[in-house]
Design a protein around this motif. Structure first.
Motif, PDB file in Angstrom:
ATOM      1  N   THR A 116      29.969 -53.834  -9.913  1.00 54.24           N
ATOM      2  CA  THR A 116      30.502 -52.611 -10.528  1.00 54.24           C
ATOM      3  C   THR A 116      31.836 -52.216  -9.891  1.00 54.24           C
ATOM      4  O   THR A 116      32.768 -51.816 -10.588  1.00 54.24           O
ATOM      5  CB  THR A 116      29.481 -51.459 -10.375  1.00 54.24           C
ATOM      6  OG1 THR A 116      28.197 -51.968 -10.734  1.00 54.24           O
ATOM      7  CG2 THR A 116      29.816 -50.305 -11.273  1.00 54.24           C
ATOM      8  N   GLU A 117      31.906 -52.347  -8.557  1.00 57.62           N
ATOM      9  CA  GLU A 117      33.162 -52.023  -7.857  1.00 57.62           C
ATOM     10  C   GLU A 117      34.314 -52.888  -8.366  1.00 57.62           C
ATOM     11  O   GLU A 117      35.461 -52.439  -8.425  1.00 57.62           O
ATOM     12  CB  GLU A 117      33.000 -52.221  -6.345  1.00 57.62           C
ATOM     13  CG  GLU A 117      32.205 -51.128  -5.662  1.00 57.62           C
ATOM     14  CD  GLU A 117      32.864 -49.768  -5.780  1.00 57.62           C
ATOM     15  OE1 GLU A 117      33.879 -49.545  -5.106  1.00 57.62           O
ATOM     16  OE2 GLU A 117      32.388 -48.926  -6.558  1.00 57.62           O
ATOM     17  N   ARG A 120      35.701 -51.207 -11.253  1.00 59.80           N
ATOM     18  CA  ARG A 120      36.441 -50.006 -10.839  1.00 59.80           C
ATOM     19  C   ARG A 120      37.836 -50.397 -10.347  1.00 59.80           C
ATOM     20  O   ARG A 120      38.847 -49.808 -10.750  1.00 59.80           O
ATOM     21  CB  ARG A 120      35.701 -49.261  -9.714  1.00 59.80           C
ATOM     22  CG  ARG A 120      36.555 -48.085  -9.191  1.00 59.80           C
ATOM     23  CD  ARG A 120      36.063 -47.441  -7.909  1.00 59.80           C
ATOM     24  NE  ARG A 120      35.883 -48.301  -6.755  1.00 59.80           N
ATOM     25  CZ  ARG A 120      36.847 -48.648  -5.901  1.00 59.80           C
ATOM     26  NH1 ARG A 120      38.093 -48.249  -6.085  1.00 59.80           N
ATOM     27  NH2 ARG A 120      36.584 -49.403  -4.859  1.00 59.80           N
ATOM     28  N   GLU A 124      41.259 -49.162 -12.097  1.00 61.94           N
ATOM     29  CA  GLU A 124      42.262 -48.361 -11.373  1.00 61.94           C
ATOM     30  C   GLU A 124      43.618 -49.057 -11.378  1.00 61.94           C
ATOM     31  O   GLU A 124      44.654 -48.424 -11.576  1.00 61.94           O
ATOM     32  CB  GLU A 124      41.794 -48.093  -9.942  1.00 61.94           C
ATOM     33  CG  GLU A 124      40.694 -47.028  -9.911  1.00 61.94           C
ATOM     34  CD  GLU A 124      40.195 -46.723  -8.495  1.00 61.94           C
ATOM     35  OE1 GLU A 124      39.293 -45.880  -8.383  1.00 61.94           O
ATOM     36  OE2 GLU A 124      40.696 -47.325  -7.517  1.00 61.94           O
TER      37      GLU A 124
END
Ligand code: GRG
Length: 294
Positions: A116-117, A120, A124
């Protein structure tokens, strides 16, 4: 070119970024994530993304977050691959596997969180680039490569093929997805984010496909011939689990021949590129030479 100092420099850049993306914290989940990320492995996927950008005179600063997202995804896949429900391995990257240290539940969650990171980090970075069309395309490509038609599909087929008599097309199908898809996405990400020309992207894609397959053939050979100290995980596990591998279908000698052939094909794709593609050339050569020097 001498590859090792180049790899070391790139590894440091990748590690600095990953340290910021997953900073040290006392929380057990965070510790489990960092346990598998650091010191980590070869960082070959992010380095390929950076090297592909260099090959087409792109900006490695733009590519770095996407490159590191690939490493986060790769690390998740290793944690899950080692679980008792999957390959049930005790050693990875030269240390006990995540579930042996943190327990199965936390190991699963650490993998989930790393995956999941990764998205992200890419979202970003995409926002910072003003939602550039290339960044959006790369995020989609990485999702495709990691997901149900890519790496996870390969893993599912790999588990399904255990204890069967494997045939070459099946083994190739598995390898292209399980390992090849992420490597292909790495090289393409670097090239796409660097606005590579269509002909350059085509050649780099084919380079990545040949190299990706060679990488897994080499991994198979190392498992068949290597030692735990040399490969940082238990050796000869494939045979024990009756895995669909190149040595299993054609023997080690023919598998080495196939790795050499794939290397030749990968290098031919890079012929029109300048010496800025030397890291890509050397990475392929050194990978195959690990098992094919004799
Ligand atoms: C979704 C539950 C769930 C599990 C997914 C997708 C998956 C599990 C596993 C991926 C398959 C996998 C681990 C393939 C192996 C690919 C490979 C050759 C790994 C070793 O890569 P290296 O040599 O390792 O780059 P280092 O440690 O150097 O990063």
């Amino acid at each position: 070119m001498i590859l090792e100092p180049y790899l070391q420099r790139q590894r440091q850049r990748v590690d600095r970024f990953l340290q910021r993306a997953v900073p040290p914290e006392r929380e057990p989940l965070r510790q489990a994530m960092r346990y598998s990320l650091f010191p980590g492995g070869k960082r070959i996927r992010p380095i390929l993304a950076l090297a592909a950008a260099e090959a087409v005179d792109g900006s490695t600063t733009v590519v770095l977050p996407f490159a590191c997202a690939l490493e986060l995804i790769h690390t998740y896949s290793l944690i899950h691959d080692d679980l008792p429900a999957m390959d049930d391995d005790a050693v990875r990257r030269g240390q006990p596997t995540s579930h042996r240290i943190h327990g199965e539940a936390l190991a699963i969650l650490a993998g989930d969180a790393l995956l999941t990171e990764a998205f992200r980090v890419m979202a970003e970075a995409t926002a910072k680039l003003g939602a550039s069309q290339q960044a959006v395309q790369v995020t989609v490509e990485v999702a495709r490569a990691a997901g149900a038609r890519g790496m996870v599909a390969g893993q599912a087929a790999d588990l399904g093929a255990e204890q069967t008599v494997p045939e070459l097309p099946t083994v190739e199908w598995i390898h292209i997805r399980k390992t090849g898809a992420l490597i292909r996405a790495a090289v393409r990400s670097g090239a796409i984010l660097s606005s590579a020309r269509a002909d350059q992207l085509k050649r780099l894609t084919r380079y990545a496909e040949y190299f990706g397959l060679a990488f897994q053939v080499v991994d198979d050979i190392l498992d068949a011939e290597g030692s735990t100290e040399r490969i940082g995980k238990a050796a000869r596990r494939d045979r024990f689990r009756r895995k669909a591998t190149f040595p299993a279908v054609m023997g080690v000698t023919a598998a080495k021949e196939r790795a050499r052939e794939l290397l030749g094909q990968a290098l031919r794709e890079l012929q029109p590129f300048t010496q800025r593609a030397d890291p890509l050339r050397e990475i392929a050569r050194v990978t195959v030479d690990r098992v094919c020097t004799s």
